[in-house]
Design a protein around this motif. Structure first.
Motif, PDB file in Angstrom:
ATOM      1  N   MET A  37      -1.661  -5.737  13.084  1.00  0.00           N
ATOM      2  CA  MET A  37      -0.980  -6.258  11.895  1.00  0.00           C
ATOM      3  C   MET A  37      -1.968  -6.423  10.736  1.00  0.00           C
ATOM      4  N   LEU A  38      -3.178  -6.895  11.067  1.00  0.00           N
ATOM      5  CA  LEU A  38      -4.211  -7.048  10.040  1.00  0.00           C
ATOM      6  C   LEU A  38      -4.586  -5.692   9.446  1.00  0.00           C
ATOM      7  N   LEU A  39      -4.752  -4.692  10.318  1.00  0.00           N
ATOM      8  CA  LEU A  39      -5.075  -3.344   9.846  1.00  0.00           C
ATOM      9  C   LEU A  39      -3.946  -2.775   8.984  1.00  0.00           C
ATOM     10  N   GLU A  48      -1.945 -13.035  26.154  1.00  0.00           N
ATOM     11  CA  GLU A  48      -2.896 -13.402  25.106  1.00  0.00           C
ATOM     12  C   GLU A  48      -3.592 -12.151  24.559  1.00  0.00           C
ATOM     13  N   THR A  49      -3.963 -11.248  25.461  1.00  0.00           N
ATOM     14  CA  THR A  49      -4.604 -10.005  25.044  1.00  0.00           C
ATOM     15  C   THR A  49      -3.668  -9.168  24.186  1.00  0.00           C
ATOM     16  N   GLU A  50      -2.418  -9.095  24.616  1.00  0.00           N
ATOM     17  CA  GLU A  50      -1.414  -8.334  23.852  1.00  0.00           C
ATOM     18  C   GLU A  50      -1.205  -8.958  22.478  1.00  0.00           C
ATOM     19  N   THR A  51      -1.206 -10.287  22.420  1.00  0.00           N
ATOM     20  CA  THR A  51      -1.024 -10.974  21.145  1.00  0.00           C
ATOM     21  C   THR A  51      -2.188 -10.686  20.202  1.00  0.00           C
ATOM     22  N   GLU A  52      -3.410 -10.711  20.773  1.00  0.00           N
ATOM     23  CA  GLU A  52      -4.585 -10.405  19.953  1.00  0.00           C
ATOM     24  C   GLU A  52      -4.537  -8.970  19.435  1.00  0.00           C
ATOM     25  N   THR A  53      -4.093  -8.051  20.276  1.00  0.00           N
ATOM     26  CA  THR A  53      -3.991  -6.646  19.868  1.00  0.00           C
ATOM     27  C   THR A  53      -2.971  -6.480  18.751  1.00  0.00           C
ATOM     28  N   GLU A  54      -1.819  -7.146  18.908  1.00  0.00           N
ATOM     29  CA  GLU A  54      -0.778  -7.079  17.884  1.00  0.00           C
ATOM     30  C   GLU A  54      -1.277  -7.663  16.575  1.00  0.00           C
ATOM     31  N   ALA A  86      -2.499  10.736   5.076  1.00  0.00           N
ATOM     32  CA  ALA A  86      -2.517  10.266   6.466  1.00  0.00           C
ATOM     33  C   ALA A  86      -1.591   9.063   6.642  1.00  0.00           C
ATOM     34  N   TYR A  87      -1.579   8.186   5.648  1.00  0.00           N
ATOM     35  CA  TYR A  87      -0.700   6.999   5.682  1.00  0.00           C
ATOM     36  C   TYR A  87       0.764   7.425   5.715  1.00  0.00           C
ATOM     37  N   PHE A  88       1.122   8.397   4.874  1.00  0.00           N
ATOM     38  CA  PHE A  88       2.505   8.878   4.829  1.00  0.00           C
ATOM     39  C   PHE A  88       2.938   9.431   6.190  1.00  0.00           C
ATOM     40  N   VAL A  89       2.063  10.226   6.794  1.00  0.00           N
ATOM     41  CA  VAL A  89       2.383  10.853   8.073  1.00  0.00           C
ATOM     42  C   VAL A  89       2.536   9.797   9.169  1.00  0.00           C
ATOM     43  N   MET A  90       1.617   8.840   9.221  1.00  0.00           N
ATOM     44  CA  MET A  90       1.627   7.819  10.265  1.00  0.00           C
ATOM     45  C   MET A  90       2.788   6.848  10.128  1.00  0.00           C
ATOM     46  N   ASN A  91       3.280   6.659   8.896  1.00  0.00           N
ATOM     47  CA  ASN A  91       4.359   5.702   8.674  1.00  0.00           C
ATOM     48  C   ASN A  91       5.721   6.372   8.520  1.00  0.00           C
ATOM     49  N   ASP A  92       5.806   7.656   8.884  1.00  0.00           N
ATOM     50  CA  ASP A  92       7.075   8.387   8.803  1.00  0.00           C
ATOM     51  C   ASP A  92       7.743   8.256   7.437  1.00  0.00           C
ATOM     52  N   SER A  93       6.923   8.332   6.371  1.00  0.00           N
ATOM     53  CA  SER A  93       7.465   8.293   5.016  1.00  0.00           C
ATOM     54  C   SER A  93       8.272   9.569   4.773  1.00  0.00           C
ATOM     55  N   PRO A  94       9.156   9.544   3.754  1.00  0.00           N
ATOM     56  CA  PRO A  94       9.914  10.761   3.447  1.00  0.00           C
ATOM     57  C   PRO A  94       8.989  11.978   3.307  1.00  0.00           C
ATOM     58  N   ALA A  95       9.473  13.130   3.768  1.00  0.00           N
ATOM     59  CA  ALA A  95       8.642  14.342   3.813  1.00  0.00           C
ATOM     60  C   ALA A  95       8.069  14.705   2.446  1.00  0.00           C
ATOM     61  N   GLN A  96       8.808  14.328   1.376  1.00  0.00           N
ATOM     62  CA  GLN A  96       8.320  14.663   0.033  1.00  0.00           C
ATOM     63  C   GLN A  96       6.936  14.070  -0.221  1.00  0.00           C
ATOM     64  N   PHE A  97       6.669  12.892   0.372  1.00  0.00           N
ATOM     65  CA  PHE A  97       5.427  12.190   0.073  1.00  0.00           C
ATOM     66  C   PHE A  97       4.212  12.892   0.671  1.00  0.00           C
ATOM     67  N   LEU A 148      -4.110  -4.380   5.636  1.00  0.00           N
ATOM     68  CA  LEU A 148      -5.249  -3.840   4.903  1.00  0.00           C
ATOM     69  C   LEU A 148      -4.928  -2.451   4.358  1.00  0.00           C
ATOM     70  N   ALA A 149      -4.291  -1.620   5.190  1.00  0.00           N
ATOM     71  CA  ALA A 149      -3.904  -0.276   4.749  1.00  0.00           C
ATOM     72  C   ALA A 149      -2.912  -0.349   3.596  1.00  0.00           C
ATOM     73  N   SER A 150      -1.985  -1.290   3.678  1.00  0.00           N
ATOM     74  CA  SER A 150      -0.995  -1.452   2.611  1.00  0.00           C
ATOM     75  C   SER A 150      -1.662  -1.890   1.309  1.00  0.00           C
ATOM     76  N   LEU A 151      -2.642  -2.801   1.432  1.00  0.00           N
ATOM     77  CA  LEU A 151      -3.354  -3.273   0.247  1.00  0.00           C
ATOM     78  C   LEU A 151      -4.129  -2.129  -0.405  1.00  0.00           C
ATOM     79  N   ILE A 152      -4.762  -1.294   0.426  1.00  0.00           N
ATOM     80  CA  ILE A 152      -5.492  -0.141  -0.094  1.00  0.00           C
ATOM     81  C   ILE A 152      -4.528   0.817  -0.788  1.00  0.00           C
ATOM     82  N   MET A 153      -3.336   1.006  -0.205  1.00  0.00           N
ATOM     83  CA  MET A 153      -2.342   1.898  -0.806  1.00  0.00           C
ATOM     84  C   MET A 153      -1.894   1.378  -2.168  1.00  0.00           C
TER      85      MET A 153
END
Length: 249
Positions: A22-24, A12-18, A208-219, A27-32
Protein backbone atom coordinates in the motif's frame (compact mmCIF):
# COMPACT_ATOMS: atom_id res chain seq x y z
CA UNK A 1 2.44 -24.14 21.00
CA UNK A 2 4.91 -23.52 18.18
CA UNK A 3 2.21 -24.20 15.62
CA UNK A 4 -0.12 -21.79 17.40
CA UNK A 5 2.56 -19.14 17.45
CA UNK A 6 3.25 -19.79 13.80
CA UNK A 7 -0.46 -19.47 13.03
CA UNK A 8 -0.60 -16.12 14.82
CA UNK A 9 2.53 -14.91 13.08
CA UNK A 10 1.27 -15.57 9.56
CA UNK A 11 -1.51 -12.93 9.55
CA UNK A 12 0.95 -10.37 10.99
CA UNK A 13 3.35 -11.08 8.13
CA UNK A 14 0.55 -10.77 5.59
CA UNK A 15 -0.54 -7.48 7.18
CA UNK A 16 3.00 -6.12 6.98
CA UNK A 17 3.23 -7.16 3.33
CA UNK A 18 -0.09 -5.50 2.52
CA UNK A 19 1.04 -2.34 4.32
CA UNK A 20 4.29 -2.31 2.33
CA UNK A 21 2.46 -2.74 -0.97
CA UNK A 22 0.00 0.00 0.00
CA UNK A 23 2.89 2.35 0.81
CA UNK A 24 4.53 1.58 -2.54
CA UNK A 25 1.20 2.14 -4.28
CA UNK A 26 0.78 5.53 -2.63
CA UNK A 27 4.35 6.45 -3.52
CA UNK A 28 3.81 5.45 -7.15
CA UNK A 29 0.62 7.50 -7.26
CA UNK A 30 2.40 10.52 -5.80
CA UNK A 31 5.16 10.20 -8.42
CA UNK A 32 2.49 9.96 -11.15
CA UNK A 33 0.73 13.11 -9.92
CA UNK A 34 3.80 15.30 -9.45
CA UNK A 35 6.41 13.57 -11.62
CA UNK A 36 5.09 14.95 -14.91
CA UNK A 37 5.84 18.53 -13.87
CA UNK A 38 9.40 17.85 -12.63
CA UNK A 39 11.08 17.76 -16.11
CA UNK A 40 10.10 21.41 -16.67
CA UNK A 41 12.01 22.66 -13.63
CA UNK A 42 15.44 22.57 -15.39
CA UNK A 43 13.97 24.29 -18.47
CA UNK A 44 12.27 26.92 -16.28
CA UNK A 45 15.58 27.60 -14.52
CA UNK A 46 17.47 27.80 -17.84
CA UNK A 47 15.01 30.37 -19.23
CA UNK A 48 15.21 32.42 -16.05
CA UNK A 49 19.01 32.31 -16.08
CA UNK A 50 19.56 33.10 -19.78
CA UNK A 51 16.54 35.28 -20.45
CA UNK A 52 16.09 33.36 -23.71
CA UNK A 53 13.09 31.24 -24.75
CA UNK A 54 14.18 30.34 -28.30
CA UNK A 55 15.33 26.83 -27.41
CA UNK A 56 12.01 25.85 -25.81
CA UNK A 57 8.94 25.27 -27.98
CA UNK A 58 5.86 26.74 -26.31
CA UNK A 59 3.81 24.43 -28.53
CA UNK A 60 4.76 21.72 -26.04
CA UNK A 61 2.52 23.66 -23.64
CA UNK A 62 -0.27 23.76 -26.25
CA UNK A 63 -0.12 19.99 -26.76
CA UNK A 64 -0.16 19.23 -23.04
CA UNK A 65 -2.91 21.72 -22.23
CA UNK A 66 -5.21 20.28 -24.90
CA UNK A 67 -4.34 16.69 -23.94
CA UNK A 68 -4.99 17.19 -20.24
CA UNK A 69 -8.17 19.22 -20.67
CA UNK A 70 -9.51 16.39 -22.86
CA UNK A 71 -8.33 13.79 -20.33
CA UNK A 72 -10.32 15.50 -17.56
CA UNK A 73 -13.51 15.16 -19.61
CA UNK A 74 -12.55 11.59 -20.50
CA UNK A 75 -12.36 10.91 -16.74
CA UNK A 76 -15.90 12.26 -16.34
CA UNK A 77 -17.08 9.71 -18.89
CA UNK A 78 -14.96 6.73 -17.80
CA UNK A 79 -14.01 7.23 -14.14
CA UNK A 80 -10.51 5.71 -14.31
CA UNK A 81 -7.84 6.22 -11.63
CA UNK A 82 -8.18 9.43 -9.63
CA UNK A 83 -4.38 9.66 -9.78
CA UNK A 84 -4.50 10.39 -13.51
CA UNK A 85 -7.12 13.09 -13.00
CA UNK A 86 -4.95 14.83 -10.40
CA UNK A 87 -1.96 14.48 -12.71
CA UNK A 88 -3.85 16.37 -15.41
CA UNK A 89 -4.68 19.23 -13.03
CA UNK A 90 -1.04 19.55 -11.93
CA UNK A 91 0.17 19.44 -15.54
CA UNK A 92 -2.23 22.20 -16.62
CA UNK A 93 -0.96 24.44 -13.81
CA UNK A 94 2.64 23.63 -14.80
CA UNK A 95 2.05 24.56 -18.45
CA UNK A 96 0.47 27.87 -17.49
CA UNK A 97 3.49 28.57 -15.30
CA UNK A 98 5.84 27.92 -18.24
CA UNK A 99 3.78 30.13 -20.56
CA UNK A 100 3.70 32.93 -17.99
CA UNK A 101 7.51 32.83 -17.74
CA UNK A 102 7.95 32.78 -21.54
CA UNK A 103 5.62 35.75 -21.99
CA UNK A 104 7.41 37.71 -19.25
CA UNK A 105 10.86 37.04 -20.76
CA UNK A 106 9.76 37.78 -24.33
CA UNK A 107 8.10 41.05 -23.34
CA UNK A 108 11.18 42.09 -21.37
CA UNK A 109 13.47 41.40 -24.34
CA UNK A 110 11.13 42.75 -27.02
CA UNK A 111 12.78 45.32 -29.28
CA UNK A 112 9.63 46.19 -31.21
CA UNK A 113 6.51 47.52 -29.51
CA UNK A 114 4.36 45.40 -31.84
CA UNK A 115 2.39 42.81 -29.90
CA UNK A 116 0.35 39.93 -31.27
CA UNK A 117 -2.99 39.29 -29.62
CA UNK A 118 -5.59 36.52 -29.76
CA UNK A 119 -8.23 39.11 -30.69
CA UNK A 120 -6.47 39.72 -34.03
CA UNK A 121 -7.57 36.22 -35.20
CA UNK A 122 -4.41 35.99 -37.29
CA UNK A 123 -3.49 32.31 -37.75
CA UNK A 124 0.11 33.26 -38.56
CA UNK A 125 0.56 34.17 -34.92
CA UNK A 126 -1.50 31.40 -33.38
CA UNK A 127 0.07 30.43 -30.05
CA UNK A 128 2.64 33.21 -30.50
CA UNK A 129 0.71 35.78 -28.52
CA UNK A 130 2.48 38.40 -26.45
CA UNK A 131 0.14 38.44 -23.47
CA UNK A 132 -0.26 35.54 -21.04
CA UNK A 133 -3.98 36.24 -20.58
CA UNK A 134 -4.59 35.36 -24.24
CA UNK A 135 -3.37 31.80 -23.63
CA UNK A 136 -5.66 31.50 -20.61
CA UNK A 137 -8.59 32.86 -22.63
CA UNK A 138 -8.00 30.39 -25.46
CA UNK A 139 -7.86 27.45 -23.04
CA UNK A 140 -10.98 28.66 -21.26
CA UNK A 141 -12.87 28.85 -24.58
CA UNK A 142 -11.62 25.38 -25.56
CA UNK A 143 -12.69 23.98 -22.19
CA UNK A 144 -16.19 25.44 -22.47
CA UNK A 145 -16.58 24.04 -26.01
CA UNK A 146 -15.50 20.53 -24.93
CA UNK A 147 -17.71 20.74 -21.82
CA UNK A 148 -20.79 21.52 -23.91
CA UNK A 149 -20.00 18.71 -26.34
CA UNK A 150 -19.44 16.28 -23.47
CA UNK A 151 -22.76 17.22 -21.86
CA UNK A 152 -24.56 16.47 -25.11
CA UNK A 153 -22.80 13.17 -25.88
CA UNK A 154 -21.81 11.81 -22.47
CA UNK A 155 -24.16 8.82 -22.84
CA UNK A 156 -22.40 7.74 -26.03
CA UNK A 157 -19.71 5.17 -25.28
CA UNK A 158 -18.22 5.79 -28.73
CA UNK A 159 -17.82 9.50 -27.97
CA UNK A 160 -16.21 8.83 -24.59
CA UNK A 161 -13.69 6.41 -26.11
CA UNK A 162 -12.98 8.86 -28.95
CA UNK A 163 -12.42 11.59 -26.37
CA UNK A 164 -9.90 9.42 -24.54
CA UNK A 165 -8.14 8.43 -27.75
CA UNK A 166 -7.87 12.06 -28.85
CA UNK A 167 -6.49 13.04 -25.45
CA UNK A 168 -3.74 10.42 -25.49
CA UNK A 169 -2.88 11.08 -29.14
CA UNK A 170 -2.22 14.71 -28.24
CA UNK A 171 -0.20 13.64 -25.22
CA UNK A 172 1.78 11.22 -27.36
CA UNK A 173 2.81 14.21 -29.50
CA UNK A 174 4.26 15.96 -26.43
CA UNK A 175 7.84 15.97 -27.70
CA UNK A 176 6.96 16.48 -31.37
CA UNK A 177 6.98 20.32 -31.32
CA UNK A 178 10.40 20.25 -29.64
CA UNK A 179 11.65 17.67 -32.14
CA UNK A 180 10.50 19.83 -35.07
CA UNK A 181 11.92 23.02 -33.57
CA UNK A 182 15.29 21.32 -33.15
CA UNK A 183 15.13 20.22 -36.80
CA UNK A 184 14.31 23.77 -37.91
CA UNK A 185 17.10 25.30 -35.82
CA UNK A 186 19.48 22.41 -36.57
CA UNK A 187 20.47 22.82 -32.95
CA UNK A 188 19.34 21.86 -29.46
CA UNK A 189 20.90 24.96 -27.91
CA UNK A 190 18.55 26.53 -25.34
CA UNK A 191 16.69 23.25 -24.83
CA UNK A 192 17.29 21.63 -21.46
CA UNK A 193 18.71 18.14 -22.02
CA UNK A 194 17.85 17.39 -18.40
CA UNK A 195 14.21 18.08 -19.27
CA UNK A 196 14.27 15.50 -22.07
CA UNK A 197 16.07 12.92 -19.92
CA UNK A 198 13.42 13.40 -17.23
CA UNK A 199 10.72 13.12 -19.92
CA UNK A 200 12.18 9.76 -20.91
CA UNK A 201 12.43 8.42 -17.36
CA UNK A 202 8.94 9.68 -16.59
CA UNK A 203 7.43 8.16 -19.72
CA UNK A 204 9.02 4.78 -19.02
CA UNK A 205 7.71 4.85 -15.44
CA UNK A 206 4.31 6.10 -16.56
CA UNK A 207 3.89 3.43 -19.24
CA UNK A 208 4.84 0.69 -16.76
CA UNK A 209 2.32 2.16 -14.30
CA UNK A 210 -0.44 2.09 -16.93
CA UNK A 211 0.27 -1.55 -17.78
CA UNK A 212 0.45 -2.70 -14.15
CA UNK A 213 -2.75 -0.89 -13.17
CA UNK A 214 -4.81 -2.06 -16.17
CA UNK A 215 -5.39 1.53 -17.29
CA UNK A 216 -7.32 2.06 -20.54
CA UNK A 217 -5.28 0.84 -23.53
CA UNK A 218 -5.08 4.39 -24.90
CA UNK A 219 -2.79 5.37 -22.01
CA UNK A 220 -0.04 2.78 -22.41
CA UNK A 221 -0.11 3.19 -26.20
CA UNK A 222 0.42 6.91 -25.68
CA UNK A 223 3.30 6.27 -23.28
CA UNK A 224 5.04 4.01 -25.78
CA UNK A 225 4.80 6.67 -28.49
CA UNK A 226 6.20 9.30 -26.15
CA UNK A 227 9.22 7.14 -25.34
CA UNK A 228 10.06 6.83 -29.06
CA UNK A 229 9.90 10.62 -29.54
CA UNK A 230 12.01 11.19 -26.40
CA UNK A 231 14.69 8.88 -27.78
CA UNK A 232 14.60 10.74 -31.13
CA UNK A 233 15.20 14.08 -29.36
CA UNK A 234 18.12 12.61 -27.41
CA UNK A 235 19.58 11.41 -30.71
CA UNK A 236 19.26 14.99 -31.99
CA UNK A 237 21.34 16.16 -29.03
CA UNK A 238 24.10 13.77 -30.09
CA UNK A 239 23.76 14.60 -33.80
CA UNK A 240 23.84 18.38 -33.46
CA UNK A 241 26.61 18.32 -30.90
CA UNK A 242 28.68 16.33 -33.46
CA UNK A 243 27.81 18.92 -36.14
CA UNK A 244 29.00 21.67 -33.82
CA UNK A 245 32.31 19.90 -33.20
CA UNK A 246 32.86 19.48 -36.98
CA UNK A 247 32.23 23.19 -37.59
CA UNK A 248 34.52 24.21 -34.76
CA UNK A 249 37.17 21.81 -36.06
Amino acid sequence: MDAAEGGVGLPETETETEASWMLLSWLASLIMVLGGSVPYLPQYQDIQRTGNTEGFSTRVCLVLLVANILRIFFWIGKQFELTLLLQSVVMILTMFTMLHLCCSVQNTNRVSTRQHRLSELDLRYFWKWSVFEDYVLFCLGFTVAVALLTMLLLDSGLFVEALGTTAVLFEAMLGLPQLLQNLTNRSTRGMSVKMVLLWTLGDVFKTAYFVMNDSPAQFWACGSGQILIDVAILLQVLLYSEDTRVKLG
